[in-house]
Each structure stands twice: as C-alpha cells, then as structure tokens.
Design an enzyme around this catalytic site. Structure first.
Site, PDB file in Angstrom:
ATOM      1  N   SER A  10      41.758  44.595  35.527  1.00  0.00           N
ATOM      2  CA  SER A  10      42.356  43.764  36.568  1.00  0.00           C
ATOM      3  C   SER A  10      43.039  44.643  37.619  1.00  0.00           C
ATOM      4  CB  SER A  10      43.324  42.758  35.926  1.00  0.00           C
ATOM      5  OG  SER A  10      43.680  41.754  36.840  1.00  0.00           O
ATOM      6  N   ASP A  23      34.339  36.043  38.198  1.00  0.00           N
ATOM      7  CA  ASP A  23      35.658  36.485  37.740  1.00  0.00           C
ATOM      8  C   ASP A  23      36.711  35.411  38.022  1.00  0.00           C
ATOM      9  OD1 ASP A  23      38.385  37.926  38.246  1.00  0.00           O
ATOM     10  OD2 ASP A  23      37.202  39.330  37.061  1.00  0.00           O
ATOM     11  N   HIS A  62      37.784  36.949  32.702  1.00  0.00           N
ATOM     12  CA  HIS A  62      38.564  37.977  33.400  1.00  0.00           C
ATOM     13  C   HIS A  62      39.061  38.991  32.368  1.00  0.00           C
ATOM     14  CE1 HIS A  62      40.881  39.887  36.511  1.00  0.00           C
ATOM     15  NE2 HIS A  62      42.010  39.720  35.854  1.00  0.00           N
TER      16      HIS A  62
END
Length: 500
Positions: free
Chosen positions: A237, A344, A393
């Site tokens: 991330s 995502d 994610h």
C-alpha cells in the site's frame, strides 16, 4: 523420472542444511578441546570476520507443490533427527529496536524504530515498509492521531512482532525467503515514506519517512547488513509506493557508505496507484474522498516530501507525479517487481467507488471494468510483475499469498523466477530461465474472474460467495454482458465459473 530427481534435490538441500547446522555444532565441540587460555585468546564474536558465516540456500519446493504438507513434515522430521536443537521451539518473532539517531522520529516526536529477526547464516535481507494511508493537513492529521495513533507514534508499539506471508520464517508459508534476515519498519510518518521534516515549534508533526528508512539501513549495517549479498526493499500500500520512492536512494546510500557489493532490489505491493479521474468528484476534505492527485499535491508540501533525483528532474516543479507508479517506474534504475490487484480496493475508494454491499449501478460497474483496463495498460511494459484480476488490497503479507495464481503460477514462484533471472543476467546471459515466468497479468475483464482470487464474503451474512454470486451481487447483468460479447448467456456463465 524428472520429478523424482527434483524431489531428491530438495531433500539433498534439506539434508545439507541439517548437516551445516550440526556441523557447526560439532565444530564448536571440537574447538572446545583447546585449553582455556587458547579459548580466551579468540577475538570477540563481533570482531570476527563475518565472511566465515555459511551462506544458506533457499529451497525450490515447486516440484512437490501437490503434496506440500506431507513433504514439509518429512523435511522437519529429517532436520530434527540431524540437528536435535531444531526440535526445540524456535523463536520466529522479530524484536523491536529504536533508532540510534534519536533526532529521526515518528509524527509526534517519539523515536522511530524497526523490528528485526536475524538469520545468521543468510546474506539475504528483506526490509518491509508498512502501509496505512496518510494525512495531508493539520485537521486530518489531528483526527488520525486520535483514531490511529499507532501510525503516528511509537509509544505503544509491542516489543515483538510475528512475520506473516513473505515475512514468515516458516518454509511452508514462505518457500523462497523464509531464511532471510527479516526487518519490519512500522509506518509512523503518515507521508508515504517521503518526508524529511522534523517536529518544531512551527510544525505540529514530524514527517520523516524517507529519513527513517535511511537510518534503519545505517543501524542494520552494524547488525550484519554490511555482509549482505541481496537487500530486498518491500512494502504494501503506502509502503509499496514507498518502495518506488526509496529503492534507488537506499542503493545510493549504501554505495556512498562503501557497500557497493550489496544488490538492492524492490518489491512493490499494492502501491501502483493511478492519477485518474474520480467516478464522482468531491471536495478534498479528508483522505478517503480526496482525489489522488490533490492529496499528493497538498501532502508533498505539508510533509516536505522528497522524491528520487531522476524522477525529480523528469517532473521538475511537478514532483507529485513521482508518487504514481507508471510515472516513477521508468526513472528507477534498480530492479523492481510490481504486485498489483487489477481491481484494487484502495484505488476504488479514492475514486469514490464505495462497495458497501449494495449492488453497484451500471456506471460504477463500467468504471470498475475500465479501471482494470487502465491498470493493465500501465503495467504492460513492466518486465517483472504479478497482477491478478481480483478485488482486494495488499498481498505479500497475507496468509493466502501462496494460493493466488496467474496463468498457473503463484507469486512466490514468480519471485523465485525473478531472482533466478537476475542471477542469470548478472552472468551476462540475457535470456530468462525457461518455464519460469516473471511477467504475469490476468487478461479476464471482471473482478474475481480469476478462480484463485481470495475469498469474498457477503457483508450482510458473512457467507462465502463464488464468482457468479459475487458478480450478481455487484449488479452484473449476465444477459446484457453476453449480448455485448456476442455469445450465449450459458456459455458466459460457464466461462465465469471456470475463470476463463
């Protein structure tokens, strides 16, 4: 026959690992035969030449993937019979260390630090950058401090942390990197690992993400990193974007300090964000609703953010561009492997597509499909990448990271192939190993059209959904989509069920 040979090779390495360990034990017993004066004359451990340590070997378990659990049980039993100490409970935890340089801090001025699990026999190091969004003005940083203090302060960090996924020390969970030296850097700078601004009377918060990484590397040089062969800078991330921003600077720092033999590489997970137009434009009030470009434009000023020199020169005056993967990637000199879900969830969130359990509207469905197409286009020229058509994610620290496949290849296997290809290239052989793919991207067009995607659950009932149930839940119209594709609806359903 070939499979039997491969299995025997793996067992051979397992035996060798056990013998190396038991050999080290025997060597200590042999040295113990010296008289006490001779033993006292030995230099202290920290002064001995680290080049004497035995390099460990990663194991390629792909030959026995179909019966992995049974095989791993046999390997463990074999190792324990060769090296009785391994039968004891091993300590897999990473331990907390605060930085030697106390002027480099978290947002609130508390000391920054890292978690470390050393693997004395290995010359491979993995440094992981944690993710966790960001804040970009005093108001939303104050709110973040109240609700997510762990991401802005080290005051309540635990003393130990257990690694998962690629940070695991268990070979069955992490078949290629399990024996590396593991480092986890907690994210407490809220600046996508880019800031270089201390806390002062005028600044309520410090933003020192880029400096934290450099100070961790300097500290690790005193703990064995100076003898490393490979350093993999990984992150998920915001940490994945942090890898793109810091992989070259980390390599340059090591070169400046005289460590030119350490090969620095990057592994960016779920950090390849697009600066696309939102599905529904909203005011830039908070992190969730603010458009990606606007967040970074405001943030880079607030953080005193720095970007790699080559990217800074390419986008002088518009350095915010360097936070977007497809723009910074061409300027990066070190090898980087990209891991990115084609759908995502964090990208969809900042694009104002909020999947709250209600069927999506047709416009939202079209936007989601287009997102997959746009991501695919930005990734097509990336030589080393893994991009499943899933709605999710973060990936590399999840317990399912060995299960998801693209074109029949798992991510650990692809990373192993990437390592091999880099080794071959370093020997001036440009052709990648045969049957060992490193460019893996799904071609199917819908979220979760890959049957190995992580399980999705109905938010209202908690029950697992298969691909067709999920797409129906999302408002997918089989009849209409079949008509658009020029095929029979039953054929389309069959393709969805099989993941075609």
């Amino acid at each position: 026959m070939a499979r039997s040979v491969r299995v025997m090779r793996v067992i051979h390495w397992a035996v060798m690992l056990g013998l190396i360990q038991s050999g080290a034990l025997g060597a200590r017993k042999f040295r113990g035969g010296r008289n006490p004066q001779q033993r006292r004359a030995l230099p202290p451990a920290h002064n001995r030449d680290r080049a004497e340590t035995t390099e460990s070997f990663s194991l390629d378990f792909t030959a026995v993937e179909e019966n992995m659990d049974n095989f791993m049980t046999q390997v463990k039993n074999l190792a324990q019979s060769l090296y009785p100490c391994s039968a004891q409970k091993l300590d897999y935890d990473m331990k907390l260390h605060f930085l030697e340089n106390t002027s480099v801090t978290c947002n609130d001025g508390t000391p920054a630090g890292y978690y470390l699990k050393e693997s004395k026999g290995s010359r491979r190091w993995l440094i992981f950058l944690e993710g966790g969004w960001y804040c970009f003005n005093k108001e939303n940083c104050d709110s973040r401090y109240e609700t997510m203090r762990r991401l802005m302060s080290s005051s309540k960090w635990p003393q130990t942390k257990t690694g998962t996924g690629i940070l695991s020390s268990l070979p069955e969970e992490n078949p290629h990197w399990w024996n590396a030296n593991m480092v986890f850097i907690p994210y407490c700078s809220s600046d996508v690992w880019s800031g270089a601004t201390p806390k002062t009377d005028k600044n309520d918060y410090a933003f020192m993400g880029s400096l934290i990484i450099k100070e961790v590397v300097k500290d690790l040089l005193t703990k064995g990193l100076d003898n490393a062969k490979i350093l993999l800078l990984a992150g998920s991330s915001a940490g994945g974007t942090g890898v793109l921003l810091n992989v070259d600077p980390v390599s340059e720092l090591l070169e400046e300090l005289g460590h030119t033999n350490i090969q620095v590489r990057g592994l960016s997970d779920s950090g390849w964000f697009l600066d696309n137009k939102q599905y529904r434009c909203t005011d830039c009030v908070d992190t969730i609703n603010c458009a990606p470009t606007e967040v970074i434009k405001r943030g880079i000023k607030y953080w005193g953010g720095v970007v790699p020199e080559r990217c800074r020169q390419a986008y002088e005056g518009k350095e915010w561009n360097c936070f977007f993967g497809y723009k910074v990637y061409p300027t990066i000199k070190r090898p980087v492997f990209i891991v990115q879900w084609l759908f995502d969830e964090a990208q969809l969130t900042v694009d104002n597509i909020h999947l709250t359990g209600q069927p999506v509207q047709e416009g939202q469905w079209r936007y989601i499909q287009n997102l997959g197409t746009e991501l695919r286009n930005t990734l097509k020229d990336v030589p080393a990448m893994f991009a499943p058509a899933c709605l999710s994610h973060e990936f590399i620290t999840r317990n399912f990271w060995t299960d998801v496949q693209v074109k029949g290849t798992s991510l650990p296997r692809a990373l192993h192939c990437w390592d091999r290809s880099l080794q071959e290239n370093s020997r001036n052989n440009k052709s990648p190993p045969k049957g060992c793919p490193v460019h893996l991207i799904d071609s199917c067009p819908w979220p979760h059209c890959n049957p190995t995607c992580p399980t999705i659950r109905d938010q209202s009932t908690g029950q697992e959904m298969n691909v067709i149930q999920f797409l129906m839940h999302m408002g997918f119209d089989v009849q209409k989509m079949a008509h658009q594709q020029g095929m029979d609806p039953s054929k389309l359903l069959g393709m969805l069920s099989s993941g075609s």
